[in-house]
Design an enzyme around this catalytic site. Structure first.
Site, PDB file in Angstrom:
ATOM      1  N   LYS A  14       0.851  -1.207   0.000  1.00 49.93           N
ATOM      2  CA  LYS A  14       0.000   0.000   0.000  1.00 49.93           C
ATOM      3  C   LYS A  14       0.884   1.253   0.000  1.00 49.93           C
ATOM      4  CE  LYS A  14      -3.611  -2.732   2.102  1.00 49.93           C
ATOM      5  NZ  LYS A  14      -4.813  -2.808   2.930  1.00 49.93           N
ATOM      6  N   GLU A 104      -9.809  -0.677  -1.687  1.00 46.43           N
ATOM      7  CA  GLU A 104      -9.484   0.716  -1.351  1.00 46.43           C
ATOM      8  C   GLU A 104      -9.579   1.600  -2.592  1.00 46.43           C
ATOM      9  OE1 GLU A 104      -5.775  -0.149   0.657  1.00 46.43           O
ATOM     10  OE2 GLU A 104      -6.930  -1.063   2.276  1.00 46.43           O
ATOM     11  N   GLY A 180      -7.319  -4.874   7.244  1.00 46.74           N
ATOM     12  CA  GLY A 180      -6.697  -3.949   8.185  1.00 46.74           C
ATOM     13  C   GLY A 180      -7.437  -3.836   9.511  1.00 46.74           C
TER      14      GLY A 180
HETATM   15  P1  PGA Z   1      -4.389  -6.450   5.488  1.00 49.99           P
HETATM   16  O1  PGA Z   1      -4.602  -5.933   3.970  1.00 49.99           O
HETATM   17  O2  PGA Z   1      -3.616  -7.737   5.397  1.00 49.99           O
HETATM   18  O3  PGA Z   1      -3.636  -5.362   6.171  1.00 49.99           O
HETATM   19  O4  PGA Z   1      -5.762  -6.675   6.057  1.00 49.99           O
HETATM   20  C1  PGA Z   1      -4.865  -6.836   2.935  1.00 49.99           C
HETATM   21  C2  PGA Z   1      -5.126  -6.075   1.655  1.00 49.99           C
HETATM   22  O5  PGA Z   1      -5.784  -5.022   1.692  1.00 49.99           O
HETATM   23  O6  PGA Z   1      -4.700  -6.506   0.566  1.00 49.99           O
END
Ligand code: PGA
Length: 257
Positions: A14, A104, A180
């Site tokens: 990200k 996202e 997340g």
């Molecule tokens: P996360 O994110 O492992 O922090 O939950 C996964 C993703 O959004 O690909």
């Protein structure tokens, strides 16, 4: 998972890690992995655009068998699209995977099913593989419409593609409420929903569905990887938070073998 589908563990960094931090993380990750890991699991990292070139040269010069991925792209190969990056530009950096349609991007940046479908085609056209993300919101889950949502997103992105092209796609099932948040789908629920995605691919493209890798994503961490990866339909993970730290990501990879 069946033996014909090699698991893929892809780190989605990200908007984290400068190019200098990214070099360090990928080097440290490589110190923690050995041939047995790479033989059992394909490993990929998806840094921010600004770190792609640095990570590429680090992987090349140290001969580290980790694949490079990007987090997004535009669907055109060039043109007056200020701020965008084309699939052709990524392919020149030896990028193998491009995450497409992450929740996202869909939720915060208004990416539509139509844009996602164009990006999937553009990524395939540039000889890379999309990691197509699908997943339901908590509201949709509570309404019992999870299957409908993921099947619809899968159809919208892949309908009309040749079976050979579908075979080059990776899908990531990511329940939005699990990203997340520290919450994960139960292994059984994730397995069942991934089964729905696989059946949708079978409707669209026939038997390549059995070779298509479908990952689980959403709060994957060292402590829950083994039970998720023990599920027959789950072919790896798209890992956000736990991929930022080389110790954690190496453990996720090892538990995913
Ligand atoms: P996360 O994110 O492992 O922090 O939950 C996964 C993703 O959004 O690909």
């Amino acid at each position: 998972m069946t033996t014909s589908r090699k698991p893929l563990m892809a780190g989605n960094w990200k908007m984290h890690h400068t190019h200098l931090e990214a070099i360090q993380v990928v080097q440290k990750l490589s110190y923690r992995l050995d041939d047995r890991d790479y033989k059992a699991v394909e490993v990929a990292v998806c840094p921010a655009f600004t770190a792609l070139r640095s990570v590429q040269t680090t992987l090349d010069s140290d001969r580290i068998p980790i694949a490079l991925g990007a987090q997004n792209c535009h669907w055109e190969s060039h043109g007056a699209y200020t701020g965008e990056v084309s699939p052709a530009m990524l392919a020149k950096l030896n990028v193998r995977y491009v995450i497409v349609g992450h929740s996202e991007r869909r939720e915060l940046f208004g990416e539509t099913d139509d844009a996602v479908a164009r990006k999937v085609r553009a990524v395939l056209g540039a000889q890379m593989s999309p990691i197509l993300c699908v997943g339901e919101t908590l509201e949709e889950r509570d309404l019992g419409s999870t299957d409908e949502k993921v099947a619809g997103q899968t159809r919208a992105a892949l309908a009309g593609l040749k079976a050979d092209d579908v075979a080059r796609c990776v899908i990531a099932y990511e329940p939005i409420w699990a990203i997340g948040t520290g919450k994960t789908a139960t292994p059984g629920d994730a397995n069942a929903t991934i089964g729905v995605v696989r059946n949708t691919i079978r409707e669209l493209a026939g038997s390549v569905a059995d070779e298509t890798r479908i990952l689980y994503g959403g709060s994957v961490k060292p402590g829950n990887t083994a039970e998720l990866m023990a599920m027959p339909e789950i072919d790896g993970g798209l890992v956000g938070g736990a991929s930022l730290d080389p110790d954690d990501f190496a453990r996720v990879i090892r538990y995913g073998r």
